[in-house]
Design a protein around this motif. Structure first.
Motif, short mmCIF file in Angstrom:
data_model
loop_
_atom_site.label_atom_id
_atom_site.label_comp_id
_atom_site.label_asym_id
_atom_site.label_seq_id
_atom_site.Cartn_x
_atom_site.Cartn_y
_atom_site.Cartn_z
N LEU A 1 0.81 -1.22 0.00
CA LEU A 1 0.00 0.00 0.00
C LEU A 1 0.84 1.27 0.00
O LEU A 1 0.42 2.29 -0.53
CB LEU A 1 -0.94 0.00 1.21
CG LEU A 1 -1.89 -1.20 1.27
CD1 LEU A 1 -2.66 -1.18 2.57
CD2 LEU A 1 -2.83 -1.20 0.09
N LEU A 2 2.02 1.22 0.59
CA LEU A 2 2.84 2.44 0.68
C LEU A 2 4.31 2.06 0.84
O LEU A 2 4.65 1.19 1.65
CB LEU A 2 2.40 3.29 1.87
CG LEU A 2 3.28 4.49 2.26
CD1 LEU A 2 3.30 5.54 1.14
CD2 LEU A 2 2.81 5.11 3.57
N ILE A 3 5.17 2.72 0.06
CA ILE A 3 6.61 2.70 0.29
C ILE A 3 7.03 4.15 0.53
O ILE A 3 6.85 5.00 -0.34
CB ILE A 3 7.38 2.11 -0.91
CG1 ILE A 3 6.92 0.67 -1.19
CG2 ILE A 3 8.88 2.13 -0.63
CD1 ILE A 3 7.57 0.05 -2.41
N ASP A 4 7.54 4.42 1.71
CA ASP A 4 7.86 5.78 2.14
C ASP A 4 9.33 5.82 2.55
O ASP A 4 9.75 5.13 3.48
CB ASP A 4 6.96 6.15 3.33
CG ASP A 4 6.99 7.64 3.64
OD1 ASP A 4 7.85 8.35 3.10
OD2 ASP A 4 6.16 8.08 4.45
N ARG B 1 0.85 0.81 -4.22
CA ARG B 1 -0.22 1.79 -4.43
C ARG B 1 0.26 3.22 -4.24
O ARG B 1 -0.26 4.15 -4.86
CB ARG B 1 -1.40 1.50 -3.49
CG ARG B 1 -2.66 2.25 -3.87
CD ARG B 1 -3.80 2.00 -2.89
NE ARG B 1 -4.25 0.62 -2.93
CZ ARG B 1 -5.27 0.17 -2.18
NH1 ARG B 1 -5.92 0.99 -1.37
NH2 ARG B 1 -5.64 -1.10 -2.26
N SER B 2 1.23 3.44 -3.36
CA SER B 2 1.80 4.77 -3.14
C SER B 2 3.30 4.65 -2.95
O SER B 2 3.78 3.70 -2.31
CB SER B 2 1.20 5.45 -1.90
OG SER B 2 -0.16 5.77 -2.07
N VAL B 3 4.06 5.61 -3.51
CA VAL B 3 5.50 5.68 -3.31
C VAL B 3 5.86 7.14 -3.05
O VAL B 3 5.55 8.02 -3.86
CB VAL B 3 6.29 5.16 -4.54
CG1 VAL B 3 7.79 5.31 -4.30
CG2 VAL B 3 5.94 3.71 -4.83
N VAL B 4 6.52 7.39 -1.93
CA VAL B 4 6.87 8.75 -1.53
C VAL B 4 8.35 8.78 -1.15
O VAL B 4 8.84 7.85 -0.50
CB VAL B 4 6.02 9.23 -0.34
CG1 VAL B 4 6.31 10.70 -0.01
CG2 VAL B 4 4.53 9.05 -0.62
#
Length: 546
Positions: free
Chosen positions: A149-152, A227-230
């Protein structure tokens, strides 16, 4: 192994050359200044080599190297002419690595992939902190999840770390620009050096990171099906962060090119502050994923002390050269080419510590509802499972009250105008304290900030100075949201001052549906009612990782 490091007396190139000499390689420190190359080799060993890769690139082949590493920068663009050095290496049957942090350049090297495979050569771009090291860590953290869902990611150096001109040029060149960022399954344009976030690297070591463009932003969504990469970066000194924000505002208002003279001036200004701050810096990678019905967050933290931070960008290249024959031939971005154990071994002689952890990661409504969360249908759970940014779109019917009082209240809170088949979008952003909900009805936008309440099955919704506590009543797979308490500027409101909410969320024909009705206190009648449906905006990444 015989290795030429182009830009070998720069901030990162010199550290990489030193690491390779420790490993027993024969290293040539190459650059335009033979004097600087000689100065460094007198200290660390190796051989000096005078090379101007733009004027006389063939000189890099004079030592007949096995590998050429480009540590010059700033790397720019993905035009065919940008790859003269890897093409030269390919023609001479020499492996090539670079420390590129430019998204276009790193992804563009794939144009040489077919030729590299045929010759059995390795041309890897971005064999540095990003995307080389960050992708290795992310791959380890993603292991076992059903959905990412997210890689931050954040890199936060200590202020006393030396600053090379190439790094400054790369960062400053982005100020004031917009970057496409994959968040919630949608490419969104975001301003560079915004979206500030406090990142905890260690107990007592917390710094602020700001959005910046690196190869990870472009490459990780497809590679990890995330789904998200920041990605964020930040300086230790708030003064430098403020200066970059101000520079972004200036370049946004009055665009100007970042000349070499400008870079040298900024480097001089930054170096004047070197005695402040510390020599401790770090890097963090966070992955949020789903396994079955449970969400969790895995964190990897790296702390570099004693001035060893500038060695980290060379660690991926060092580890690759220790097992280069096991790396598949081809020209590509350097993505998860090694294991985390191999990277840890390559850092074992540095003053570096790392830590891995995993914690549960519940959404706002999941936290507030507790055991009743499982009673919700999947479509309602999906809308309230925000881990970064999620957006939904649909249509709605909007009704408005007729009295002067209710129209005044509706206008104060920017509630939508009356209409049939009004296009509606809802963007939900997770924050440290809760979620921000932004509703857009045909161009009319109103926002609220939602947080958890102390009582079970409750949450608070903040509209400026007005805060309402709403109950979450689940029955027959439907949520009802009556107002239970309220505050204005922190002062509790009597119940007869509170608006009445006849609102519910449910599923119909496979879609998330809403029916939100707010009525004025004192029996003032309907303020606004909007009802309709929403579908997720996110698109699926159809191509699996390559």
């Amino acid at each position: 192994m015989k290795i030429v490091v182009v830009g070998g007396y720069g901030v990162f190139g010199s550290r990489l050359a030193e690491l390779l000499l420790r490993d027993g390689h024969s290293v040539w420190v190459a650059g335009r200044s033979l004097e600087k190359a000689q100065e460094l080799t007198n200290v660390i060993g190796g051989h000096p080599l005078e090379v101007d890769v733009r004027a006389t690139p063939d000189k890099v082949l004079q030592p007949r190297p096995d590998v050429v590493i480009d540590a010059t920068g700033p790397f720019k663009g993905n035009q065919d002419s940008a790859y003269h050095l890897p093409r030269l290496c390919l023609a001479a049957a020499v492996d090539y690595l670079d420390l590129s942090d430019n998204a276009d350049f790193t992804s563009g090297i794939s144009i040489l992939d077919e030729a590299a495979r045929k010759q059995g050569r390795r041309l890897l771009s971005g064999a540095s902190s990003v995307p080389g090291l960050s992708s290795i860590v992310a791959a380890e953290l993603c292991r076992g999840y059903d959905e990412i869902l997210l890689i931050d990611i954040a890199i936060l150096p200590g202020n006393r770390a030396p600053r090379g001109a190439a790094v400054i040029a790369s960062i400053v060149g982005q100020m004031g620009t917009l970057s496409p960022v994959w968040r919630g399954g949608v490419w969104r344009k975001q301003r560079i050096w915004t979206d500030a976030k406090r990142v905890s690297l260690d107990q007592g070591l917390t710094r602020t990171g700001y959005l910046i463009e690196v190869p990870d932003i472009r490459l990780f969504p497809k590679f990890f099906q995330a789904r998200s990469v920041v990605f964020r970066a930040g300086m230790e000194l708030g003064l430098l962060n403020m200066a970059l924000r101000s520079l972004g505002w200036v370049r946004r208002t009055w665009p100007f090119d970042v000349s070499p003279q400008c870079v040298r001036l900024m480097q001089w200004c930054a170096n004047c502050l070197l005695r402040f701050g510390s020599d401790r810096g770090g890097m963090s990678v966070t992955v949020v994923g789903r396994k079955g019905a449970a969400f969790s967050q895995r964190d990897w933290r790296l702390i570099a002390a004693a001035g060893d931070g500038p060695y980290i960008p060379g660690i991926t290249a060092r580890a690759l050269l220790r097992s280069l024959k096991q790396v598949a031939p081809g020209a590509r971005p350097c993505l998860a080419e090694l294991t985390l154990d191999e990277v840890n071994q390559a850092m074992s002689d540095l003053c570096v510590t790392t830590e891995l952890s995993e914690t549960a990661r519940k959404s706002l409504f999941q936290t507030c509802l507790g055991d009743r969360w499982a009673e919700l249908p999947p479509q309602v759970q999906d809308l309230h499972s925000v881990q970064d940014i999620e957006s939904f779109s649909g249509t709605a019917q909007v009704l408005r009250g007729k009295s002067l009082f209710t129209r005044l209240l509706a206008n104060i809170f920017r509630f939508p105008a009356a209409g049939e088949n009004v296009s509606v979008s809802v963007t939900m952003t997770r924050t440290k304290r809760g979620e921000i909900w932004e509703r857009n009805f045909g161009g009319r936008i109103f926002r609220s900030h939602c947080t958890s309440a102390k009582a079970p099955y409750r949450y608070k919704e903040h509209f400026g100075l007005l805060t309402c506590e709403l109950a979450l009543l689940v029955e027959n797979e439907c949520i009802s949201l009556p107002v239970t308490r309220g505050w204005f500027a922190g002062i509790p409101l009597p119940r007869f001052f509170l608006p009445r909410s006849d609102s519910r969320e449910y599923v119909q024909c496979g879609s998330f549906c809403f029916d939100i009705a707010l009525r004025a206190p004192f029996g003032g009648g309907l303020i606004v009612q909007y009802r309709g449906y929403l579908q997720p905006d996110r698109s699926e990444l159809l191509q699996n990782k390559n």
